[in-house]
Scaffold this motif. Sequence first.
Motif: not given
Length: 408
Positions: A241, A244, A246, A250, A339, A342, A346
Amino acid sequence: MTTKQAFFLVGGAVRDALLGWPVKDRDWLVVGGDPAQMREAGFVAVGRDFPVFLHPETHEEYALARTERKTAPGYHGFAFHAAADVTLEQDLARRDLTINAMAQDDGGQIIDPYGGRRDLADKLLRHVSPAFAEDPVRILRLARFAARFEGFSVAPETQALMCEMVAAGEVDALVAERVWQEFAKGLMEARPERMIEVLRDCGALARLAPELDALFGVPQPAAHHPEVDTGVHVLMVLRQCALQQAPLTVRYACLCHDLGKGLTPADVLPRHIGHEGRGLPLVRRLSERWRVPSDCRELAELVAREHTHVHQSEAFSAEARLRLMERCDAWRRPERFEQLLWACECDARGRLGLEDRPYPQREGLLKDLRAVQAVDLAAVSAQELAEGRKGPEIGQAVQRARLAALGE
């Protein structure tokens, strides 16, 4: 008689400057002053519990030097003493960590009575004094700093003190809003998994989030999870996370996505069949305990329920993919659906040796969503009405159009 005031830059601004980091917020300490002097100089009082003022031009915070005394359990139980006779060293002594207990005078000289500069160099998080034990929020703050400052470790004496605080029940006195506030900040740091590790090492995680603590030591199939341990997997997902970048929604969803694995019956270990459904009540319980905002709570429940379906979606028929999107309310909540995907990416990459593997499911389902969103529902409905069909028949026509858009 009017005393002479002295102003010092304190706390995070001094620490971050020594680390070579950008200084975002500057807090000031006023030694030898009193509220009347501050008001006469044009400062605006804003402190509710102790004298804090805003500079009339910069609007930066200026606090009068103070000491504090523990009067009751928890982090609200303090009596403060702010007066002109409180020294700089006395004020710095009440602070949590040595790296936050430094000051800088108007000539640029660093005042460091408790070894903060040394601990910065040694990458140590060390408490200033035994008074650290009087405020359980400091455990959360230290864990958050561990997530922010990569490579920093907890000093052994501070680790022992935090364990004593947990055993004494101090953590149990924390209110939900403050717990969430610190967790939310920690989850957004560069190494959020370190926050969880620090809290677990001192026993605080078991008090604050027993559902999460229960995952450590729970095995998973090595074929899908080479790291095996479920708790370790969650830490690796949080790392993904952060890599990335996030958002908080997320990251919280990833923190909670596998809670059901802590309740898997022995006869289905380590496959964890049905952990999605078992996890939902745990996600709700944790979110309610911490009073988590609705956007984080809703996504966490969605990810817990649907993440394995998203992982398997490449093998789904068009009908199954359409049902998945319908369950996720993807038409009305496309951003939340994105999301979800996403978070699933992860999750898929938060596994030992699989951190860089492709995750085509995310783009595949996004492509499906765009295709379905492009269906002209008004035209489909108008055509059905023109042919004399109503209600359920129009709904069936919409479904056929959506399936056709998926190419099957």
